[in-house]
Design a protein around this motif. Structure first.
Motif, PDB file in Angstrom:
ATOM      1  N   ASN A 217       3.794  -8.670  -2.236  1.00  0.00           N
ATOM      2  CA  ASN A 217       3.568  -9.730  -0.905  1.00  0.00           C
ATOM      3  C   ASN A 217       4.395 -10.999  -0.734  1.00  0.00           C
ATOM      4  N   ILE A 218       4.346 -11.561  -2.115  1.00  0.00           N
ATOM      5  CA  ILE A 218       5.181 -12.798  -2.207  1.00  0.00           C
ATOM      6  C   ILE A 218       6.745 -12.593  -1.910  1.00  0.00           C
ATOM      7  N   THR A 219       7.233 -11.631  -2.551  1.00  0.00           N
ATOM      8  CA  THR A 219       8.629 -11.113  -2.304  1.00  0.00           C
ATOM      9  C   THR A 219       9.100 -10.988  -0.686  1.00  0.00           C
ATOM     10  N   LEU A 220       7.941 -10.100  -0.084  1.00  0.00           N
ATOM     11  CA  LEU A 220       8.134 -10.095   1.279  1.00  0.00           C
ATOM     12  C   LEU A 220       7.896 -11.363   2.141  1.00  0.00           C
ATOM     13  N   VAL A 221       7.208 -12.259   1.865  1.00  0.00           N
ATOM     14  CA  VAL A 221       6.725 -13.316   2.676  1.00  0.00           C
ATOM     15  C   VAL A 221       8.070 -14.336   2.367  1.00  0.00           C
ATOM     16  N   LEU A 222       8.525 -14.405   1.037  1.00  0.00           N
ATOM     17  CA  LEU A 222       9.662 -15.407   1.018  1.00  0.00           C
ATOM     18  C   LEU A 222      10.942 -14.841   1.495  1.00  0.00           C
TER      19      LEU A 222
ATOM     20  N   GLY B  81      -3.060  -5.147 -13.464  1.00  0.00           N
ATOM     21  CA  GLY B  81      -1.655  -4.961 -13.373  1.00  0.00           C
ATOM     22  C   GLY B  81      -1.256  -4.487 -11.892  1.00  0.00           C
ATOM     23  N   ILE B  82      -2.045  -3.592 -11.481  1.00  0.00           N
ATOM     24  CA  ILE B  82      -1.983  -3.006 -10.094  1.00  0.00           C
ATOM     25  C   ILE B  82      -2.103  -4.239  -8.972  1.00  0.00           C
ATOM     26  N   PHE B  83      -3.236  -5.252  -9.199  1.00  0.00           N
ATOM     27  CA  PHE B  83      -3.462  -6.233  -8.408  1.00  0.00           C
ATOM     28  C   PHE B  83      -2.099  -7.370  -8.372  1.00  0.00           C
ATOM     29  N   PHE B  84      -1.531  -7.437  -9.741  1.00  0.00           N
ATOM     30  CA  PHE B  84      -0.647  -8.446  -9.719  1.00  0.00           C
ATOM     31  C   PHE B  84       0.808  -7.798  -9.074  1.00  0.00           C
ATOM     32  N   LEU B  85       0.868  -6.581  -9.353  1.00  0.00           N
ATOM     33  CA  LEU B  85       2.120  -5.816  -8.528  1.00  0.00           C
ATOM     34  C   LEU B  85       2.105  -5.915  -7.262  1.00  0.00           C
ATOM     35  N   SER B  86       0.881  -5.836  -6.464  1.00  0.00           N
ATOM     36  CA  SER B  86       0.837  -5.912  -4.991  1.00  0.00           C
ATOM     37  C   SER B  86       0.942  -7.561  -4.849  1.00  0.00           C
ATOM     38  N   PHE B  87       0.469  -8.343  -5.419  1.00  0.00           N
ATOM     39  CA  PHE B  87       0.617  -9.936  -5.127  1.00  0.00           C
ATOM     40  C   PHE B  87       2.179 -10.254  -5.436  1.00  0.00           C
TER      41      PHE B  87
ATOM     42  N   LEU C 189       0.894  -1.089   0.074  1.00  0.00           N
ATOM     43  CA  LEU C 189      -0.090  -0.086  -0.003  1.00  0.00           C
ATOM     44  C   LEU C 189       0.763   1.310   0.171  1.00  0.00           C
ATOM     45  N   ILE C 190       1.824   1.206   0.667  1.00  0.00           N
ATOM     46  CA  ILE C 190       2.827   2.318   0.706  1.00  0.00           C
ATOM     47  C   ILE C 190       3.587   2.478  -0.960  1.00  0.00           C
ATOM     48  N   ILE C 191       3.888   1.631  -1.383  1.00  0.00           N
ATOM     49  CA  ILE C 191       4.479   1.484  -2.803  1.00  0.00           C
ATOM     50  C   ILE C 191       3.124   2.113  -3.656  1.00  0.00           C
ATOM     51  N   LEU C 192       2.185   1.607  -3.501  1.00  0.00           N
ATOM     52  CA  LEU C 192       1.028   1.952  -4.275  1.00  0.00           C
ATOM     53  C   LEU C 192       0.678   3.666  -4.212  1.00  0.00           C
ATOM     54  N   GLY C 193       0.955   3.753  -2.722  1.00  0.00           N
ATOM     55  CA  GLY C 193       0.554   5.286  -2.510  1.00  0.00           C
ATOM     56  C   GLY C 193       1.592   6.328  -2.989  1.00  0.00           C
TER      57      GLY C 193
END
Length: 108
Positions: free
Chosen positions: A97-102, A88-94, A7-11
């Protein structure tokens, strides 16, 4: 932290992507959507913890894919932009999230 970083990146990109007028609506709807799905997944998660098995695993996988579709529709309906833009917005957010979890899983 995991839910906040995308959300910060998207903001930060909101003005450039011309979604700044709908950003607050998007954040509110995605937070409520996340809460709704977490509540719906609780019984499945508890069943998996206590019983395990193929049926519960299958239901969890199906619920994961349903949550992805739900997340896309929340993005599409709140941003009121073309579907591919919202994807594209949804996929970027996804991906974030995956990068952070890993990344955090490798730290522990």
């Amino acid at each position: 932290i995991l839910w906040l970083v995308p959300l910060i990146i998207l903001g930060l990109l909101a003005r450039t992507l011309e979604i700044s007028d709908r950003f607050t609506t998007y954040v509110t709807a995605s937070n409520w959507g996340t809460l709704t799905f977490a509540t719906l997944l609780l019984p499945l998660t508890l069943a998996n913890a206590f019983f395990g098995g193929g049926l519960v695993d299958g239901l969890l996988v199906m619920a994961f894919f349903v949550s992805l579709v739900f997340g896309f529709f929340v993005t599409y309906l709140t941003l009121q932009k073309p579907p591919m833009f919202c994807f594209g917005i949804f996929f970027l957010s996804f991906l974030i999230n995956i990068t952070l979890v890993l990344g955090f899983s490798k730290l522990g």
